[in-house]
Structure formats: structure tokens, C-alpha cells
Design a protein around this motif. Structure first.
Motif, PDB file in Angstrom:
ATOM      1  N   SER A  57      43.245  58.711  26.869  1.00 44.38           N
ATOM      2  CA  SER A  57      44.081  59.788  26.321  1.00 44.38           C
ATOM      3  C   SER A  57      44.687  59.410  24.982  1.00 44.38           C
ATOM      4  CB  SER A  57      45.266  60.076  27.257  1.00 44.38           C
ATOM      5  OG  SER A  57      44.856  60.277  28.575  1.00 44.38           O
ATOM      6  N   LEU A  58      45.136  60.431  24.265  1.00 51.45           N
ATOM      7  CA  LEU A  58      46.054  60.229  23.156  1.00 51.45           C
ATOM      8  C   LEU A  58      47.411  60.666  23.679  1.00 51.45           C
ATOM      9  CD1 LEU A  58      43.909  61.648  20.236  1.00 51.45           C
ATOM     10  CD2 LEU A  58      44.655  59.278  20.518  1.00 51.45           C
ATOM     11  N   LEU A  59      48.389  59.790  23.562  1.00 54.27           N
ATOM     12  CA  LEU A  59      49.717  60.082  24.098  1.00 54.27           C
ATOM     13  C   LEU A  59      50.724  60.061  22.958  1.00 54.27           C
ATOM     14  CD1 LEU A  59      51.455  60.413  26.735  1.00 54.27           C
ATOM     15  CD2 LEU A  59      51.866  57.950  26.556  1.00 54.27           C
ATOM     16  N   ARG A  60      51.420  61.159  22.804  1.00 56.12           N
ATOM     17  CA  ARG A  60      52.431  61.245  21.756  1.00 56.12           C
ATOM     18  C   ARG A  60      53.811  61.224  22.424  1.00 56.12           C
ATOM     19  NH1 ARG A  60      55.734  61.788  17.301  1.00 56.12           N
ATOM     20  NH2 ARG A  60      56.752  63.825  17.224  1.00 56.12           N
ATOM     21  N   ILE A  61      54.674  60.340  21.959  1.00 53.96           N
ATOM     22  CA  ILE A  61      56.051  60.306  22.449  1.00 53.96           C
ATOM     23  C   ILE A  61      56.950  60.755  21.310  1.00 53.96           C
ATOM     24  CG2 ILE A  61      57.879  58.885  23.477  1.00 53.96           C
ATOM     25  CD1 ILE A  61      55.778  56.932  24.441  1.00 53.96           C
ATOM     26  N   GLU A  62      57.740  61.760  21.557  1.00 56.13           N
ATOM     27  CA  GLU A  62      58.668  62.228  20.521  1.00 56.13           C
ATOM     28  C   GLU A  62      59.813  61.241  20.366  1.00 56.13           C
ATOM     29  OE1 GLU A  62      59.943  66.356  21.062  1.00 56.13           O
ATOM     30  OE2 GLU A  62      57.977  66.687  21.976  1.00 56.13           O
ATOM     31  N   PRO A  63      60.466  61.264  19.199  1.00 61.85           N
ATOM     32  CA  PRO A  63      61.582  60.335  18.983  1.00 61.85           C
ATOM     33  C   PRO A  63      62.584  60.398  20.143  1.00 61.85           C
ATOM     34  CG  PRO A  63      61.080  61.485  16.947  1.00 61.85           C
ATOM     35  CD  PRO A  63      60.204  62.089  18.018  1.00 61.85           C
ATOM     36  N   GLY A  64      62.969  59.234  20.640  1.00 60.68           N
ATOM     37  CA  GLY A  64      63.933  59.161  21.728  1.00 60.68           C
ATOM     38  C   GLY A  64      63.303  59.289  23.102  1.00 60.68           C
ATOM     39  N   GLY A  65      61.994  59.536  23.159  1.00 65.39           N
ATOM     40  CA  GLY A  65      61.315  59.681  24.445  1.00 65.39           C
ATOM     41  C   GLY A  65      60.820  58.350  24.977  1.00 65.39           C
ATOM     42  N   GLY A  66      60.356  58.381  26.217  1.00 66.82           N
ATOM     43  CA  GLY A  66      59.842  57.148  26.809  1.00 66.82           C
ATOM     44  C   GLY A  66      59.091  57.437  28.075  1.00 66.82           C
ATOM     45  N   VAL A  67      58.519  56.403  28.640  1.00 69.15           N
ATOM     46  CA  VAL A  67      57.810  56.518  29.905  1.00 69.15           C
ATOM     47  C   VAL A  67      58.642  55.756  30.934  1.00 69.15           C
ATOM     48  CG1 VAL A  67      55.665  56.040  31.127  1.00 69.15           C
ATOM     49  CG2 VAL A  67      55.606  56.589  28.682  1.00 69.15           C
ATOM     50  N   PRO A  68      59.028  56.395  32.057  1.00 72.22           N
ATOM     51  CA  PRO A  68      59.863  55.705  33.043  1.00 72.22           C
ATOM     52  C   PRO A  68      59.210  54.413  33.521  1.00 72.22           C
ATOM     53  CG  PRO A  68      59.671  58.044  33.565  1.00 72.22           C
ATOM     54  CD  PRO A  68      58.708  57.777  32.459  1.00 72.22           C
ATOM     55  N   GLU A  69      60.057  53.508  34.013  1.00 78.88           N
ATOM     56  CA  GLU A  69      59.572  52.207  34.455  1.00 78.88           C
ATOM     57  C   GLU A  69      58.452  52.366  35.475  1.00 78.88           C
ATOM     58  OE1 GLU A  69      62.578  49.460  35.295  1.00 78.88           O
ATOM     59  OE2 GLU A  69      61.182  47.948  36.036  1.00 78.88           O
ATOM     60  N   HIS A  70      57.382  51.635  35.247  1.00 82.65           N
ATOM     61  CA  HIS A  70      56.218  51.795  36.120  1.00 82.65           C
ATOM     62  C   HIS A  70      55.362  50.530  36.152  1.00 82.65           C
ATOM     63  CE1 HIS A  70      54.722  52.660  32.059  1.00 82.65           C
ATOM     64  NE2 HIS A  70      53.567  52.235  32.491  1.00 82.65           N
ATOM     65  N   THR A  71      54.541  50.455  37.175  1.00 85.05           N
ATOM     66  CA  THR A  71      53.491  49.432  37.189  1.00 85.05           C
ATOM     67  C   THR A  71      52.169  50.186  37.297  1.00 85.05           C
ATOM     68  OG1 THR A  71      53.567  49.330  39.585  1.00 85.05           O
ATOM     69  CG2 THR A  71      54.888  47.718  38.387  1.00 85.05           C
ATOM     70  N   HIS A  72      51.060  49.448  37.223  1.00 84.18           N
ATOM     71  CA  HIS A  72      49.760  50.093  37.422  1.00 84.18           C
ATOM     72  C   HIS A  72      48.975  49.226  38.380  1.00 84.18           C
ATOM     73  CE1 HIS A  72      50.717  48.498  33.465  1.00 84.18           C
ATOM     74  NE2 HIS A  72      51.100  49.710  33.167  1.00 84.18           N
ATOM     75  N   LYS A  73      48.160  49.861  39.160  1.00 84.81           N
ATOM     76  CA  LYS A  73      47.335  49.071  40.087  1.00 84.81           C
ATOM     77  C   LYS A  73      46.153  48.463  39.347  1.00 84.81           C
ATOM     78  CE  LYS A  73      48.293  51.947  44.058  1.00 84.81           C
ATOM     79  NZ  LYS A  73      47.583  53.130  44.554  1.00 84.81           N
ATOM     80  N   GLU A  77      60.716  45.980  27.774  1.00 84.41           N
ATOM     81  CA  GLU A  77      61.447  44.780  28.155  1.00 84.41           C
ATOM     82  C   GLU A  77      60.933  43.544  27.412  1.00 84.41           C
ATOM     83  OE1 GLU A  77      60.122  47.040  29.963  1.00 84.41           O
ATOM     84  OE2 GLU A  77      61.558  47.773  31.443  1.00 84.41           O
ATOM     85  N   SER A  78      59.629  43.542  27.051  1.00 82.55           N
ATOM     86  CA  SER A  78      59.071  42.329  26.445  1.00 82.55           C
ATOM     87  C   SER A  78      59.187  42.295  24.934  1.00 82.55           C
ATOM     88  CB  SER A  78      57.600  42.159  26.819  1.00 82.55           C
ATOM     89  OG  SER A  78      57.349  42.655  28.082  1.00 82.55           O
ATOM     90  N   GLY A  79      59.562  43.402  24.296  1.00 81.21           N
ATOM     91  CA  GLY A  79      59.717  43.332  22.844  1.00 81.21           C
ATOM     92  C   GLY A  79      59.326  44.610  22.137  1.00 81.21           C
ATOM     93  N   ASP A  80      59.151  44.477  20.807  1.00 81.03           N
ATOM     94  CA  ASP A  80      58.821  45.625  19.963  1.00 81.03           C
ATOM     95  C   ASP A  80      57.326  45.674  19.686  1.00 81.03           C
ATOM     96  OD1 ASP A  80      61.526  46.276  19.627  1.00 81.03           O
ATOM     97  OD2 ASP A  80      61.714  44.753  18.043  1.00 81.03           O
ATOM     98  N   TYR A  81      56.805  46.870  19.550  1.00 80.54           N
ATOM     99  CA  TYR A  81      55.389  47.039  19.246  1.00 80.54           C
ATOM    100  C   TYR A  81      55.252  47.929  18.021  1.00 80.54           C
ATOM    101  CZ  TYR A  81      55.212  45.336  23.989  1.00 80.54           C
ATOM    102  OH  TYR A  81      55.394  44.582  25.110  1.00 80.54           O
ATOM    103  N   SER A 132      60.398  54.973  22.788  1.00 76.79           N
ATOM    104  CA  SER A 132      60.112  55.087  21.361  1.00 76.79           C
ATOM    105  C   SER A 132      61.276  55.761  20.649  1.00 76.79           C
ATOM    106  CB  SER A 132      58.826  55.885  21.136  1.00 76.79           C
ATOM    107  OG  SER A 132      58.547  55.947  19.758  1.00 76.79           O
ATOM    108  N   THR A 133      61.974  54.984  19.827  1.00 80.60           N
ATOM    109  CA  THR A 133      63.138  55.518  19.134  1.00 80.60           C
ATOM    110  C   THR A 133      62.723  56.498  18.043  1.00 80.60           C
ATOM    111  OG1 THR A 133      64.149  53.384  19.538  1.00 80.60           O
ATOM    112  CG2 THR A 133      65.302  54.848  18.007  1.00 80.60           C
ATOM    113  N   GLU A 134      61.697  56.110  17.272  1.00 81.05           N
ATOM    114  CA  GLU A 134      61.297  56.957  16.129  1.00 81.05           C
ATOM    115  C   GLU A 134      60.086  57.830  16.456  1.00 81.05           C
ATOM    116  OE1 GLU A 134      59.108  55.281  12.993  1.00 81.05           O
ATOM    117  OE2 GLU A 134      58.727  53.383  13.993  1.00 81.05           O
TER     118      GLU A 134
END
Ligand SMILES: [Zn+2]
Lengths: 205, 235
Positions: free
Chosen positions: B150-166, B181-185, B203-205
Motif C-alpha cells: 500500500s501507499l499510506l499517507r498520515i496527515e500531520p499529527g496522525g499516527g498508527v496505534p501501538e501494534h505488533t505484526h505476526k 519508540e525507537s527513534g526518528d525516521y 507523524s508530526t509533520e
């Protein structure tokens, strides 16, 4: 039944012979196809590459007709797209490998029931190879982490790695420059690559 | 500056053409932005090509030198294959040189924000965009079974709730930035996570990501367990 055109009688000379890809000759033939639609030059290229492509394709496709299709389509693209080859960007072997890998990728995708969408030329462009330009090369040099890893190699391996990776000399040029047999340059490079792989794998993880 | 790169094993498999289209495209997109990996790929391709065609060269050389001396079984087989090849050559040289079509630059728009589409994705079919809150997703229709791209767009201030993946989750950051939690990308980062990772990207910006995952996200915290729609949106 598989013909054994490519069967392999063992021979003492083999270790020397493997170093004898005549790159300037391949380049001249491909240029001649690109510029003059030279059928004779194409026939030379075909005789050099087709048996090897057939053998590689047999390893990937159980069906002889499909292996033949890889040869047919790859060599057909070599003929039709020769003008897209740029000798400043890499060897003919690299370019033909790219064409062959792309054909194989799209065919496998089709056979595995994905789609006939021919994505390979977007993923691995055959017009401009992914070879780096000089500014990328500077970035590369500035990569101190990489250099510090290289500096930990034994001197003999450092010489070949620095020549090959940082000064972009060919293996043949290096052999001449370092006054070593080509086979030695190759084996040192392979050894060094193995070590770099381990270290870089960790760093760039 | 790019801090996250594909492992060497992935680069090898990429050059060998052994990865699915989704992951191959992810590496191609990263390499377009990353001179270090671009260089590694170019050099590894040179080597693989050299080795592929030199080992085989040796075989033909030996067959030739044998047949030059005496008529053998290999010789007659050589002849029969030669005939096939001659026909193939004759067929091929009848075809004209390909007229090269300049590559068109494609763009994609999310809620008024326009992005350049990476060239590796030029011929992939796109689904309609789905929206939930500050997330928008467009699926790339690659038909790779459980692997979803997918292409995933996050608007400023948005995020993906805490999750794991199988399974695994690859994110290539195409534009903007996010942190967890691990840093900036940052733009160009190639982030491969497996089931041992648990994270909560924000994603802040705002940002645009190329994502590949082979299993639905699993939300781990309280109220977020109710967020199943987001899980299936992103996977
Ligand atoms: Zn990289």
C-alpha cells in the motif's frame, strides 16, 4: 530430455579459462548492433550468451519450453534495445544479465498466477543502469563507517577492495595495477566481500 | 539523512530477482534515494553477471576444444542445438529496434496533497483510496496472496496505534517523517520490522509511506483493540 551441449567434462585448464570473458569484444559487438543493426555482430553475441542463458533458465523453469522462451525473449530484447546500452554505465555482461533477470522475473510472476503486468523494467531500469554517478561516489567516500570497516581488512584485501569499490577500477585493471594474477584479485575480493557483508549487515541492519 | 537500509541478504535476493515484486520495488525505491545502497547493488550486479556468464563460458570453451579434435556425441548435440539457435537468430533479427518511450512522471494525491509516484510503481494498478481519521491508504494490486502492499499517507499529527505484526512489515518513507519508540525516521529510510517489534508511529509533520506487510497488524493496547478497521486499513 536435456541436450548436453553444456555438459562439463572436467579439465585442468578450467580455472584459467573462467577468467576469459572478452569484455571489449562484447562491447564492440553490442555497439555494432545498436548503431548498424549488425546481424553478424548479433550472431556473435547470441552464440556467446544464448547457451549460458539457456542453462541458467533451466535452473529456474522446470519446463524446457519456458527455458527456451527466456533465451528467445532475452536475446530478442538485446537485439531490439541495444541502443539503450550505455558502455559508460557498466559491462555488457551486466546489461544482458539485467535483461535476462527482468524477463525471468516477469515470466515467473505470470506463471505463479500473479499478473501479466511486466513490472521488472520499472524496478530494474535497463536504460540507465543503477551504477552510481560521481556525487554518489563522494557520499560513498564520506561514509566513514564503511571506510573504517574496510580499514580493518588485511592489507592485501584492502588493496583490491579500495581499488574496486572506491576507485572503480575493473578487476582486470586491478590485476595489472597490483601485478597479480586475475584469479588472485578475484579470490581476494570474494574473501573481503564476505567479511564486509558480515560487518555491513550488522551496521546497516 | 538515511539511517535505515536493507540487509545485504535482501540486496542479494533483489539482484538475483528472487524477491516478490512488492519487496523488490521497496528496495528499488530506497536505492533511488540512497547512494550507498545504489553502489552496493551496482557492484553486486556486476559480480553476479560476471560469475553467471564466465562459469558458463568455460563449458562452451571445453566443448569447442573437444569437438575441434574429434567428432563426439557432444559435437552432434552441439549441431542440433545450433540449428535451433540459427532459427531463433533469423527470427529475432527481423524485428525492428524498439522506439523508446520517455518515462512519464506520475503523481498521486491524498486530500489535496500531491506526491510524485516512485518510478518503480509506474505500472502497478492502484485501488481507490480509503480514509479513516488522519490515515489514507491506496492499495497496490500486485496479487501476491497474503502479502499486501500500500501507499499510506498520515496527515500531520496522525499516527498508527501501538501494534505488533505476526509476519513482517516493511515501511519505506517516501516523503515527510515520523517517529516511534525507537527513534526518528526520514525520507528514504527502509524500515523492516518482524513480529518481535511492537511500535507506535506518529507523524508530526505528516508523511507518505510505501508499506508491505504479510499479516494483519495486531493492536496491543486497551481501547486500541477496538481499532480493527485501522488494522485492516493498513495491512
Ligand atoms: Zn541504503
Amino acid at each position: 530430455m536435456q541436450t548436453n551441449l553444456l555438459s562439463k567434462p572436467t579439465n585442468d585448464k578450467s580455472s584459467h579459462m573462467s577468467d576469459k570473458i572478452n569484455h571489449p569484444q562484447l562491447c564492440q559487438w553490442l555497439q555494432s548492433v545498436a548503431q548498424n543493426r549488425d546481424q553478424q555482430a548479433f550472431t556473435h553475441l547470441f552464440k556467446f550468451f544464448a547457451p549460458k542463458i539457456l542453462r541458467i533458465a533451466r535452473g529456474k523453469f522446470p519446463n524446457e519450453a519456458q527455458a527456451n522462451e527466456v533465451v528467445q525473449d532475452t536475446m530478442s530484447n538485446v537485439w531490439r534495445k541495444a541502443h539503450l546500452f550505455n558502455q559508460d554505465k557498466g559491462a555488457v555482461t551486466t546489461w544482458v544479465y539485467t535483461v535476462m533477470r527482468n524477463i525471468t522475473f516477469d515470466m515467473l510472476r505470470k506463471i505463479q498466477g500473479n499478473k501479466e503486468d511486466n513490472l521488472s523494467d520499472d524496478i530494474w531500469p535497463i536504460a540507465e543502469s543503477m551504477s552510481t554517478e560521481s556525487d554518489a561516489f563522494d557520499d560513498h567516500l564520506e561514509n566513514k563507517a564503511l571506510l573504517s570497516v574496510i580499514d580493518k581488512l588485511p592489507q592485501s584485501q584492502q588493496d583490491v577492495v579500495k581499488g574496486f569499490y572506491l576507485r572503480e577500477m575493473s578487476q582486470e585493471q586491478l590485476a595489472k595495477h597490483l601485478n597479480l594474477p586475475l584469479g588472485t584479485v578475484k579470490s581476494r575480493l570474494r574473501l573481503a566481500l564476505g567479511k564486509l557483508k558480515v560487518q555491513l549487515g550488522e551496521k546497516y541492519d | 539523512m538515511i539511517k535505515h537500509h536493507p540487509k545485504f541478504e535482501l540486496i542479494q535476493a533483489f539482484v538475483n530477482g528472487e524477491l516478490p515484486a512488492s519487496l523488490s520495488a521497496g528496495i528499488a525505491i530506497h536505492a533511488d534515494m540512497c547512494p550507498v545502497c545504489q553502489q552496493k547493488i551496482a557492484q553486486f550486479t556486476d559480480q553476479v553477471a560476471e560469475v553467471s556468464f564466465e562459469e558458463q563460458y568455460l563449458d562452451r570453451f571445453i566443448v569447442d576444444s573437444v569437438t575441434a579434435d574429434s567428432k563426439t556425441a557432444a559435437d552432434s548435440l552441439d549441431d542440433s542445438t545450433e540449428i535451433d539457435f540459427e532459427q531463433m537468430i533469423a527470427g529475432i533479427v527481423k524485428s525492428p529496434a524498439e522506439v523508446s518511450v520517455p518515462k512519464v512522471e506520475k503523481t498521486i494525491e491524498f486530500k489535496g496533497q500531491r506526491y510524485k509516484l516512485p518510478t518503480a510503481l509506474n505500472n502497478m494498478a492502484l485501488s481507490k483510496t480509503a480514509h479513516i481519521g488522519k490515515l489514507s491508504r491506496t492499495r497496490l494490486q500486485l496479487n501476491e496472496g497474503e502479502i499486501h502492499t500500500s501507499l499510506l499517507r498520515i496527515e500531520p499529527g496522525g499516527g498508527v496505534p501501538e501494534h505488533t505484526h505476526k509476519g513482517f512489515e516493511l515501511t519505506v518513507l517516501l516523503a515527510g517523517s515520523f517517529h516511534d519508540e525507537s527513534g526518528d525516521y526520514n525520507e528514504g529510510d527502509f524500515i523492516m520490522l518482524d513480529s518481535s517489534h511492537q511500535h507506535h508511529p506518529i507523524s508530526t509533520e505528516g508523511c507518505l509511506c510505501y508499506t508491505v506487510a504479510n499479516d494483519a497488524l495486531h493492536f496491543t493496547q486497551g481501547i486500541n483493540k477496538l481499532l480493527n478497521p485501522i488494522g485492516s486499513l493498513i495491512y
